[in-house]
Design an enzyme around this catalytic site. Sequence first.
Site: not given
Ligand code: NAD
Ligand code: USQ
Length: 400
Positions: A181-182, A179, A144, A185
């Site tokens: 979560y972050h 966070s 991320t 990564k």
């Molecule tokens: P998502 O939660 O929709 O999909 C993740 C999938 O992984 C789910 O289907 C879940 O069941 C599966 N999973 C989680 N833990 C598991 C485990 N222990 N074993 C097997 N399966 C498991 O998430 P997404 O939005 O599709 O994101 C996918 C990846 O991309 C993530 O690693 C996320 O961090 C990354 N990412 C997403 C975004 C975004 O905006 N959605 C942005 C940047 C990075």
């Molecule tokens: N935010 C708002 N209003 C909202 C929701 C979010 O102002 O209603 C703000 C948050 O405070 C933050 C930004 O928007 O500053 C992004 O929040 P987000 O929830 O859209 O994204 P984030 O929490 O960063 O996480 C998402 C995905 C995660 C991925 C990440 C990419 O859920 O899996 O890793 O985006 S990045 O942001 O580049 O780290």
Amino acid sequence: MRILVLGGDGYLGWPTALHLSARNHDVGVVDNLVRRSYDTELGTSTLVPIADLDRRASRWQAVSGHTLSVFDADLTDFDAVAAAVAGFSPDAIVHFGEQRSAPYSMIDRQHAVYTQVNNVVGTLNVLYAIAETNPDIHLVKLGTMGEYGTPNIDIEEGFLEVTHNGRTDTMPFPKQPGSFYHLSKVHDSHNLAFACKTWGLGVTDLNQGIVYGQETTETALDPDLATRFDYDAVFGTVLNRFVVQAVVGEPMTIYGKGGQTRGVLNIRDTLACVELALLHPAGRGQFRVFNQFTESFSINQMAVLVTEALDVACEPVHLDDPRVEAQEHYYNAKHTKLTDLGLVPTLLDVDIVRGLAAIVQEHKDRVDPSTMIPTVDWRAASSAGNGSVPYLPSEIGVAR
Ligand code: NAD
Ligand code: USQ
């Protein structure tokens, strides 16, 4: 290629699996379906209905003639991971399978621990399975952009040349994630780099920005092929949420001043980037980092764009920021490596926003506005739950 997609039931994993399958790769999907159980836990639901994984796979076969192999495996169970890798014998693995919500990881101690164990242990198991089964497997791992945070200097793609006391070296770019979560990564990235150096694995770490959008060429072929679309305050990402809020006449929820700037990309570009990484693999012993986003916007700019594109009934509201993050900051992140490989970005404009709004409009009766209110407070460190989100700790990670 034979490609195993971990997390292949998720928002991005499912359309990626279809995209690769449509291009005649042999695709296997691994998932433990835990994302669906977070919805049960949180009382939320994908806006666009999704079929169960077996139905999705059989519908894809009917529509395309391509077979998807499905593995029900938890990545934190090494034997299950090893069996899937040995059984499918992939040339490459794309790893989406993690808990990906920052707010979910900040609910309380249980959710933070769950997130880091799930993500870090799962990835370690994947690395061991590759090293033991076939170290030639190229791992494409979703990281991320949030690993870097918002430093007051330009963000490079993974590495920074540093001169210190007259000596120069190339180091991993400093990480200041926002966070637990972050942070998971960041821990993954260190483990990936170490495995490349120690066992000679080839890994591409895709530091992806925030993804928006829902439909891809393949998911649009049949309602049973749709991917999920999250808009709630825990899993919904900002632009997707703003479009839903605009369509249902709720105010767009800007957290704090709204000067937070983030890299974003269209869901279709996620698929294209992953494909490019697969077609141009990392060599043995190479740990590559690509910054996977196409353009950046502040939260205020996103709200203006949605307002301009749609007939928005409400003014955006500035809520007290539930997160601890810079609300105004310098942001200039490099992102040339994927365009150098041939990525042609799908850039955000009013037509894209309107297209997404049309999908939301179709399903707007399913919107539950109560789930859009942010309730997870970064500042509240609780080991007993913060009371705002119902959950059963004993079920986290095992509920199906
Ligand atoms: P998502 O939660 O929709 O999909 C993740 C999938 O992984 C789910 O289907 C879940 O069941 C599966 N999973 C989680 N833990 C598991 C485990 N222990 N074993 C097997 N399966 C498991 O998430 P997404 O939005 O599709 O994101 C996918 C990846 O991309 C993530 O690693 C996320 O961090 C990354 N990412 C997403 C975004 C975004 O905006 N959605 C942005 C940047 C990075
Ligand atoms: N935010 C708002 N209003 C909202 C929701 C979010 O102002 O209603 C703000 C948050 O405070 C933050 C930004 O928007 O500053 C992004 O929040 P987000 O929830 O859209 O994204 P984030 O929490 O960063 O996480 C998402 C995905 C995660 C991925 C990440 C990419 O859920 O899996 O890793 O985006 S990045 O942001 O580049 O780290």
